[in-house]
Structures are given as structure tokens and as C-alpha cells.
Design a protein around this motif. Structure first.
Motif, PDB file in Angstrom:
ATOM      1  N   ASN A 199     -57.195 -36.786 -44.502  1.00  0.00           N
ATOM      2  CA  ASN A 199     -57.664 -36.767 -45.883  1.00  0.00           C
ATOM      3  C   ASN A 199     -59.116 -36.311 -45.946  1.00  0.00           C
ATOM      4  N   LEU A 200     -59.449 -35.570 -46.980  1.00  0.00           N
ATOM      5  CA  LEU A 200     -60.823 -35.172 -47.261  1.00  0.00           C
ATOM      6  C   LEU A 200     -61.327 -36.073 -48.378  1.00  0.00           C
ATOM      7  N   LEU A 201     -62.272 -36.941 -48.050  1.00  0.00           N
ATOM      8  CA  LEU A 201     -62.798 -37.909 -49.005  1.00  0.00           C
ATOM      9  C   LEU A 201     -64.191 -37.516 -49.448  1.00  0.00           C
ATOM     10  N   GLY A 202     -64.454 -37.613 -50.741  1.00  0.00           N
ATOM     11  CA  GLY A 202     -65.781 -37.335 -51.272  1.00  0.00           C
ATOM     12  C   GLY A 202     -66.282 -35.960 -50.900  1.00  0.00           C
ATOM     13  N   ALA A 203     -67.518 -35.900 -50.421  1.00  0.00           N
ATOM     14  CA  ALA A 203     -68.155 -34.622 -50.112  1.00  0.00           C
ATOM     15  C   ALA A 203     -67.565 -33.917 -48.901  1.00  0.00           C
ATOM     16  N   SER A 204     -66.629 -34.563 -48.203  1.00  0.00           N
ATOM     17  CA  SER A 204     -66.034 -33.903 -47.036  1.00  0.00           C
ATOM     18  C   SER A 204     -65.230 -32.666 -47.410  1.00  0.00           C
ATOM     19  N   GLN A 205     -64.942 -32.483 -48.712  1.00  0.00           N
ATOM     20  CA  GLN A 205     -64.270 -31.245 -49.108  1.00  0.00           C
ATOM     21  C   GLN A 205     -65.159 -30.022 -48.882  1.00  0.00           C
ATOM     22  N   ASP A 206     -66.458 -30.254 -48.652  1.00  0.00           N
ATOM     23  CA  ASP A 206     -67.356 -29.144 -48.356  1.00  0.00           C
ATOM     24  C   ASP A 206     -67.023 -28.466 -47.029  1.00  0.00           C
ATOM     25  N   LYS A 207     -66.153 -29.100 -46.242  1.00  0.00           N
ATOM     26  CA  LYS A 207     -65.713 -28.499 -44.981  1.00  0.00           C
ATOM     27  C   LYS A 207     -64.705 -27.373 -45.198  1.00  0.00           C
ATOM     28  N   ALA A 208     -64.311 -27.145 -46.435  1.00  0.00           N
ATOM     29  CA  ALA A 208     -63.241 -26.183 -46.724  1.00  0.00           C
ATOM     30  C   ALA A 208     -63.477 -24.801 -46.105  1.00  0.00           C
ATOM     31  N   PRO A 209     -64.640 -24.168 -46.271  1.00  0.00           N
ATOM     32  CA  PRO A 209     -64.828 -22.844 -45.672  1.00  0.00           C
ATOM     33  C   PRO A 209     -64.615 -22.839 -44.162  1.00  0.00           C
ATOM     34  N   GLU A 210     -65.106 -23.880 -43.489  1.00  0.00           N
ATOM     35  CA  GLU A 210     -64.917 -23.979 -42.042  1.00  0.00           C
ATOM     36  C   GLU A 210     -63.446 -24.116 -41.689  1.00  0.00           C
ATOM     37  N   LEU A 211     -62.716 -24.958 -42.444  1.00  0.00           N
ATOM     38  CA  LEU A 211     -61.303 -25.163 -42.171  1.00  0.00           C
ATOM     39  C   LEU A 211     -60.493 -23.904 -42.427  1.00  0.00           C
ATOM     40  N   LEU A 212     -60.889 -23.129 -43.418  1.00  0.00           N
ATOM     41  CA  LEU A 212     -60.152 -21.918 -43.761  1.00  0.00           C
ATOM     42  C   LEU A 212     -60.294 -20.821 -42.702  1.00  0.00           C
ATOM     43  N   ARG A 213     -61.234 -20.969 -41.816  1.00  0.00           N
ATOM     44  CA  ARG A 213     -61.378 -19.995 -40.731  1.00  0.00           C
ATOM     45  C   ARG A 213     -60.377 -20.234 -39.601  1.00  0.00           C
ATOM     46  N   ARG A 214     -59.692 -21.366 -39.645  1.00  0.00           N
ATOM     47  CA  ARG A 214     -58.810 -21.744 -38.549  1.00  0.00           C
ATOM     48  C   ARG A 214     -57.370 -21.309 -38.837  1.00  0.00           C
ATOM     49  N   SER A 215     -56.741 -20.755 -37.835  1.00  0.00           N
ATOM     50  CA  SER A 215     -55.367 -20.267 -38.000  1.00  0.00           C
ATOM     51  C   SER A 215     -54.335 -21.376 -37.832  1.00  0.00           C
ATOM     52  N   ASP A 216     -54.762 -22.552 -37.344  1.00  0.00           N
ATOM     53  CA  ASP A 216     -53.828 -23.655 -37.099  1.00  0.00           C
ATOM     54  C   ASP A 216     -53.950 -24.770 -38.132  1.00  0.00           C
ATOM     55  N   VAL A 217     -54.613 -24.485 -39.242  1.00  0.00           N
ATOM     56  CA  VAL A 217     -54.861 -25.501 -40.261  1.00  0.00           C
ATOM     57  C   VAL A 217     -54.328 -25.053 -41.617  1.00  0.00           C
ATOM     58  N   VAL A 218     -53.643 -25.975 -42.310  1.00  0.00           N
ATOM     59  CA  VAL A 218     -53.208 -25.749 -43.686  1.00  0.00           C
ATOM     60  C   VAL A 218     -54.048 -26.663 -44.569  1.00  0.00           C
ATOM     61  N   LEU A 219     -54.797 -26.080 -45.499  1.00  0.00           N
ATOM     62  CA  LEU A 219     -55.714 -26.820 -46.363  1.00  0.00           C
ATOM     63  C   LEU A 219     -55.145 -26.946 -47.768  1.00  0.00           C
ATOM     64  N   HIS A 220     -55.339 -28.119 -48.371  1.00  0.00           N
ATOM     65  CA  HIS A 220     -54.915 -28.322 -49.759  1.00  0.00           C
ATOM     66  C   HIS A 220     -55.996 -29.119 -50.474  1.00  0.00           C
ATOM     67  N   LEU A 221     -56.645 -28.493 -51.464  1.00  0.00           N
ATOM     68  CA  LEU A 221     -57.628 -29.165 -52.307  1.00  0.00           C
ATOM     69  C   LEU A 221     -56.993 -29.485 -53.658  1.00  0.00           C
ATOM     70  N   TYR A 222     -57.461 -30.551 -54.286  1.00  0.00           N
ATOM     71  CA  TYR A 222     -56.797 -31.074 -55.464  1.00  0.00           C
ATOM     72  C   TYR A 222     -57.406 -30.634 -56.789  1.00  0.00           C
ATOM     73  N   GLY A 223     -58.442 -29.817 -56.754  1.00  0.00           N
ATOM     74  CA  GLY A 223     -59.027 -29.338 -58.000  1.00  0.00           C
ATOM     75  C   GLY A 223     -59.894 -30.345 -58.707  1.00  0.00           C
ATOM     76  N   LYS A 224     -60.349 -31.377 -58.002  1.00  0.00           N
ATOM     77  CA  LYS A 224     -61.222 -32.390 -58.598  1.00  0.00           C
ATOM     78  C   LYS A 224     -62.676 -31.924 -58.497  1.00  0.00           C
ATOM     79  N   VAL A 225     -63.446 -32.123 -59.552  1.00  0.00           N
ATOM     80  CA  VAL A 225     -64.834 -31.675 -59.582  1.00  0.00           C
ATOM     81  C   VAL A 225     -65.787 -32.761 -59.103  1.00  0.00           C
ATOM     82  N   ASP A 226     -65.543 -33.989 -59.490  1.00  0.00           N
ATOM     83  CA  ASP A 226     -66.442 -35.102 -59.184  1.00  0.00           C
ATOM     84  C   ASP A 226     -66.097 -35.689 -57.815  1.00  0.00           C
TER      85      ASP A 226
END
Length: 366
Positions: free
Chosen positions: A314-341
Motif C-alpha cells: 500500500n502507498l500511504l500518505g505522501a508515499s504516492q510520490d514514489k510513483a515516477p520511480e515505480l513506473l520505471r520498473r518493468s516488474d511493477v504494476v502501479l495503481h493510484l486512486y486519484g485522491k488529492v489530499d
């Protein structure tokens, strides 16, 4: 007859689970209508109709029923009265009885025991005196929980023999609401099973996930879990017994404690798609979300086999900022929930790291 493409599925609740259900419904050609008070909820971004009103608003419920061919829900604290109101006008799955069983922790454990499923020992607590008696019966240890509305570790207090000074006044500190005290059990790990039952009574289950919690919030789920085939079979059979007893339709999550000898104690049930099943969207052909839509729509249930081992985090709080790093990986599937706060401990998304089948713990840690 299965729902025809173009039919509308109503969803009570517009959080990330409602969002993912709406996305799965769209893949199968269905429209969705969501009833959710928050105008900026995650599901509002992907659904065709968003009814922004309280869950017990009669006019909003009538509007949802009129717009829908079938209705489901994404969280277990939906008012039972609202569910019953809808079930009288349109098919509603899972049934209201599943909500009743899951909303009260005492009733839930009584139900599980009546189904032949073991739980940790428990007693009802309505005063400090009840708590003292309960702790005495459990050797001075236990977890005190609100019977209703608790989630992600909220509404809980832990007692151990060496920490008994806080007993007096605990009932008031917990809000002076009905409570349940559960005895602490010496478990080796926590697992959960995602299972489903169709309108025709067919039942399937995914492989158990081994779960790690931090501060009461699910942090990571690993599949396969480090349990024996016999423990896996027992977890599946327990889930199937629950589904049959409730005449359930849809996906359910069942959490277990695994004891040192591999025996299971059921912890709780969730009458909906479940956070510990998010890995299915990355490691299986049919995710838990599609499985739920299939079940409530009268479609054949899908294959639950994995094509990969995996670890979901799970990505909690500000840990969603890891998204660009995770998207560089070919073995990772990322799902963000569209929450702003991005509040601390708020679930902002998750990612699933994939491994070859049979990679084992060493491979998963590499």
C-alpha cells in the motif's frame, strides 16, 4: 440470465474500492451509478452517474434503484436499512444479512462459531467491570474493540498482564459504546482469502495472501503465503462455508490468524472486495474486482490461478510520490486512486511487484 452489456450496476460507496469496481464493470461493458456523499470521491472520476447524497437519503436511494439493474456496495458500514430498502426494489448483492453479520464484531464472531469456524475467545464488554472479568478469564491479555465502525486499527486498545493500570476508565475512553474483548492468540502469521460465490451457487477462491500490518493498517500482502497446502484448503473451506451460510453473491474477504501448528482462527469477514486482494489485478487474469462484477451480474466466475508470485504494498500518505520511480520498473504494476489530499496513513494507491511462479521467499526479496 446474465446482465446484458449496457446494463447499469449501482454502487453504494465511492472510495477506491468503488472506483476499481466501476473500472472493472466498464471493461465488461457495463455502466455504473455511484451513491456517495463526497462530490470529489475517487469513484466519481470514472463512473457515469454520481449521486452525491447521504447513504440513507430515501430520494437518493430511489434514484439509485431506478438507475440500476443490480446494486452492490464497496464497504461494510453501509446502513443496513438502506440496503434492505434497495433490495426491495432491485437485486442487491451481497445480501443485507452479510452486512448485519459483519458490522457488529460480536455478532460476527457468534456467526462464525455457529458456522463451525473457530475464532479467538471473546466476551461482550459494556462496562469497566465487564472488562476486568474478561481480562481475568483471558490471563490478563486481550484486545478491546468497538463492536461497530472500527477499521484500520481504529477503535482498539491492547491489554497485557504487565499493563493493567489503564483498565479503569477504559469503557469511557472507548466512547462508552458496546465493546468486545478478544483474547490474544499466539499466531505465527496473518493470512486472508478472497473468495466468490455466483448467483448459481458456484464458489471459487484465490490463493491466500500473507499480510503485514503497521499500526493496524494493511501494509503489505505476499502471495503465496508461507502456509501448508492443508492450511490453504482449510482457509478455502472456511470461506466457502461462510458464503453458503449467508446465501452470498459476490466477493468476500476473510482474515485468519495462523497458529504454529497450521490451524486457523478466523479474525473477521469483509462482505466486499478487499485490500488484501488488490494483488489479483496484477498476478491473475481475472481480478477480484472483475470477479465481483461477474458474480453479481450472473456471468461465469473467472479462473483464480496466478500467472506470477507477487508482493502488493500500500502507498500511504505522501508515499504516492514514489510513483515516477515505480513506473520505471518493468516488474511493477502501479495503481493510484486519484485522491488529492495525501493525509498521513491515508491509502493513496498500491503497487504490486511480480515474480516468476515458484520464486520463493529468497526470490521475492531480491
Amino acid at each position: 440470465m446474465p446482465l446484458a452489456p449496457g446494463a447499469t450496476i449501482g454502487i453504494l460507496g465511492g472510495g477506491q474500492l468503488g472506483r476499481m469496481l466501476a473500472m472493472a464493470a466498464a471493461r465488461l461493458g457495463y455502466r455504473t451509478a455511484v451513491l456517495e456523499p463526497d462530490r470529489h470521491c475517487p469513484a466519481a472520476q470514472v463512473t457515469g452517474t454520481h449521486i452525491a447524497a447521504a447513504y440513507d437519503d430515501p430520494r437518493a436511494l430511489e434514484q439509485l434503484a431506478a438507475a440500476s439493474d443490480v446494486v452492490t456496495y464497496e464497504f461494510e458500514n453501509v446502513p443496513v436499512g438502506a440496503a434492505r430498502f434497495l433490495s426491495e426494489q432491485v437485486p442487491l448483492y451481497p445480501p443485507p444479512e452479510a452486512l448485519e453479520a459483519a458490522q457488529d464484531r460480536l455478532s460476527e464472531k457468534i456467526f462464525l462459531n455457529s458456522t463451525g469456524i473457530s475464532t479467538a475467545p471473546f466476551v461482550s464488554v459494556d462496562s469497566d467491570e465487564d472488562l476486568v472479568r474478561g481480562l481475568a478469564g483471558f490471563g490478563g491479555s486481550g484486545v478491546l474493540k468497538t463492536r461497530r465502525m472500527g477499521y484500520d486499527g481504529k477503535g482498539q486498545m491492547v491489554f497485557r498482564p504487565e499493563r493493567q493500570k489503564g483498565v479503569k476508565g477504559s469503557f469511557s475512553r472507548m466512547g462508552a459504546v458496546p465493546l468486545v474483548l478478544e483474547g490474544l492468540v499466539p499466531f505465527s502469521r496473518e493470512i486472508s482469502v478472497i473468495a466468490a460465490r455466483g448467483i448459481d451457487g458456484a464458489m471459487i477462491a484465490y490463493d491466500p495472501a500473507e499480510n503485514v500490518h503497521r499500526d493496524g493498517i494493511l501494509f503489505r500482502s505476499t502471495v503465496p503465503a508461507s502456509v501448508s497446502p492443508a492450511t490453504t484448503r482449510a482457509a478455502h473451506q472456511a470461506a466457502f462455508a461462510i458464503l453458503a451460510a449467508l446465501d452470498y453473491v459476490g466477493v468476500i474477504g476473510v482474515e485468519f490468524f495462523v497458529l504454529e501448528d497450521g490451524a486457523l482462527l478466523a479474525n473477521e469477514i469483509a462482505p466486499r472486495v478487499h485490500n488484501s486482494g488488490h494483488w489479483t489485478e496484477a498476478a491473475c487474469t481475472v481480478s477480484q474486482f472483475e470477479q465481483h462484477i461477474r458474480a453479481i451480474s450472473g456471468l461465469p466466475l473467472g479462473d483464480t490461478q496466478r500467472h506470477s508470485d507477487c508482493v502488493m504494498t500500500n502507498l500511504l500518505g505522501a508515499s504516492q510520490d514514489k510513483a515516477p520511480e515505480l513506473l520505471r520498473r518493468s516488474d511493477v504494476v502501479l495503481h493510484l486512486y486519484g485522491k488529492v489530499d495525501a493525509r498521513p496513513d491515508r491509502k493513496m494507491g498500491h503497487f504490486t511487484k511480480l515474480f516468476p511462479l515458484g520464486a520463493g521467499a529468497e526470490g521475492r526479496n531480491g
